[in-house]
Scaffold this motif. Structure first.
Motif, mmCIF file in Angstrom:
data_model
loop_
_atom_site.group_PDB
_atom_site.id
_atom_site.type_symbol
_atom_site.label_atom_id
_atom_site.label_comp_id
_atom_site.label_asym_id
_atom_site.label_seq_id
_atom_site.Cartn_x
_atom_site.Cartn_y
_atom_site.Cartn_z
ATOM 1 N N LEU A 1 0.676 -1.250 0.251
ATOM 2 C CA LEU A 1 0.028 0.044 -0.059
ATOM 3 C C LEU A 1 0.819 1.473 -0.121
ATOM 4 N N TYR A 2 2.203 1.059 -0.097
ATOM 5 C CA TYR A 2 3.164 2.338 -0.095
ATOM 6 C C TYR A 2 3.599 2.449 -1.478
ATOM 7 N N LYS A 3 4.443 1.621 -1.884
ATOM 8 C CA LYS A 3 5.186 1.619 -3.126
ATOM 9 C C LYS A 3 4.501 0.638 -4.246
ATOM 10 N N GLN A 4 3.508 0.047 -3.803
ATOM 11 C CA GLN A 4 2.859 -0.676 -4.919
ATOM 12 C C GLN A 4 3.661 -1.915 -5.355
ATOM 13 N N TYR A 5 3.982 -1.984 -6.626
ATOM 14 C CA TYR A 5 4.849 -2.926 -7.181
ATOM 15 C C TYR A 5 6.462 -2.417 -7.258
ATOM 16 N N GLY A 6 6.598 -1.250 -6.808
ATOM 17 C CA GLY A 6 8.052 -0.764 -6.908
ATOM 18 C C GLY A 6 8.715 -1.105 -8.274
ATOM 19 N N ASP A 7 9.836 -1.970 -8.170
ATOM 20 C CA ASP A 7 10.650 -2.333 -9.490
ATOM 21 C C ASP A 7 9.912 -3.531 -10.111
ATOM 22 N N CYS A 8 8.933 -4.212 -9.318
ATOM 23 C CA CYS A 8 8.547 -5.505 -9.784
ATOM 24 C C CYS A 8 7.261 -5.148 -11.189
ATOM 25 N N ASP A 9 7.575 -5.852 -11.871
ATOM 26 C CA ASP A 9 6.788 -5.663 -13.084
ATOM 27 C C ASP A 9 5.372 -6.191 -12.849
ATOM 28 N N PRO A 10 4.199 -5.290 -12.789
ATOM 29 C CA PRO A 10 2.722 -5.809 -12.336
ATOM 30 C C PRO A 10 2.170 -6.854 -13.382
ATOM 31 N N GLN A 11 2.814 -6.749 -14.749
ATOM 32 C CA GLN A 11 2.197 -7.881 -15.648
ATOM 33 C C GLN A 11 2.591 -9.088 -15.419
ATOM 34 N N ASN A 12 3.622 -9.308 -14.573
ATOM 35 C CA ASN A 12 4.369 -10.853 -14.227
ATOM 36 C C ASN A 12 3.401 -11.275 -13.051
ATOM 37 N N THR A 13 2.523 -12.169 -13.233
ATOM 38 C CA THR A 13 1.723 -12.499 -11.977
ATOM 39 C C THR A 13 2.588 -13.117 -10.777
ATOM 40 N N LYS A 14 3.694 -13.576 -11.112
ATOM 41 C CA LYS A 14 4.754 -14.283 -10.003
ATOM 42 C C LYS A 14 5.228 -13.305 -9.257
ATOM 43 N N ASN A 15 4.931 -11.879 -9.670
ATOM 44 C CA ASN A 15 5.301 -10.598 -8.637
ATOM 45 C C ASN A 15 4.266 -10.264 -7.697
ATOM 46 N N ASN A 16 2.996 -11.098 -7.713
ATOM 47 C CA ASN A 16 1.968 -10.969 -6.739
ATOM 48 C C ASN A 16 2.237 -11.972 -5.611
ATOM 49 N N ARG A 17 2.711 -11.272 -4.458
ATOM 50 C CA ARG A 17 3.405 -12.080 -3.290
ATOM 51 C C ARG A 17 2.288 -11.922 -2.049
ATOM 52 N N SER A 18 1.760 -12.702 -1.724
ATOM 53 C CA SER A 18 1.177 -12.760 -0.269
ATOM 54 C C SER A 18 2.158 -12.819 0.651
#
Length: 253
Positions: free
Chosen positions: A17-34
């Protein structure tokens, strides 16, 4: 033995909720991390490490396996906030829970209503049955033989674990020599690495790579990753035996 990386995100998750994805590509689902958690399975016995806020959804994604026991690395909120959902596995008998002495005391204060021998335990649940574990004293949990290992986590401590030729080390920034010695000879290492940049409370990439050279496991899976740890970038830059984890990732050892 089989393992599943249920969640591999840092304390705020990715996106946060701060930098959201930051340097991570939001199009890559493997960057969605719980938030970080691990499930090990052997002979039909499922051993869960930690209960992060998303544990219900993480377990739903692997077909709601029955949980036979829970081990806590430490009691920070990102590793405990989903604990109430574990009542689902404590209907017929109390669910065994394993933690160190400091966390055992804290658990009694924070989660007294879940403890099986407490008079206020939830009437719809048999509660949790607490077991003390200590560094370098092996404990048997179902078919697993765990060696708890002391780790430094900022100003506090957490526990890592060696299980045969596998080791799990998350939420740490230093390890005593006794822990390094205990990790020698492992084949597979799931290792917490929060960022590319230096961190005060967690392991960061360059330091993680130094440790990996020192321990020399056959394969390493990185977990507890934040917004500077883009999946594809890491895959391109790291040696082939070191891979970033992703939520739902399965492996064997």
């Amino acid at each position: 033995m089989k393992g599943i990386i249920l969640g591999c995100g840092s304390s705020a998750g990715v996106p946060n909720l701060y930098k959201q994805y930051g340097d991570c590509d939001p199009q890559n689902t493997k960057n969605n991390r719980s938030r970080t958690s691990l499930l090990l399975e052997k002979d039909g016995f499922n051993l869960l490490f930690d209960t992060p806020p998303e544990i219900r959804l993480e377990l739903k994604n692997v077909d709601f396996p029955h949980i036979n026991a829970v081990v806590f690395t430490h009691l920070h909120a990102d590793h405990t906030a989903g604990i109430n959902d574990l009542k689902a596995f404590a209907h017929d008998k109390a669910l065994p829970v394993y933690l160190n002495a400091t966390d055992l005391d804290n658990f009694h204060r924070r989660f007294y209503y879940l403890i099986s021998d407490d008079k206020e335990v939830d009437k719809y649940s048999c509660g949790f049955d607490l077991h003390l574990i200590e560094p370098l004293k092996e404990v048997t949990i179902g078919p697993f033989n765990l060696m708890p290992l002391r780790q430094k986590h900022g100003e506090g401590e957490s526990l890592g674990f060696r299980i045969d030729n596998f080791a799990y080390s998350t939420d740490l920034n230093e390890m005593p020599d006794e822990t390094f010695q205990a990790l020698k000879g492992i084949d597979t290492w799931v290792l917490g690495c929060v960022s590319v940049k230096e961190s005060e409370k967690h392991l960061y990439l360059n330091k993680a790579l130094d440790w990996i050279k020192k321990i020399n496991p056959r394969q390493v899976i990185l977990t507890h990753m934040g917004t500077t740890m883009d999946y594809d970038t890491l895959c391109k830059e790291l040696p082939a035996h070191i891979r970033p984890g992703y939520d739902g990732m399965k492996f064997s050892f």
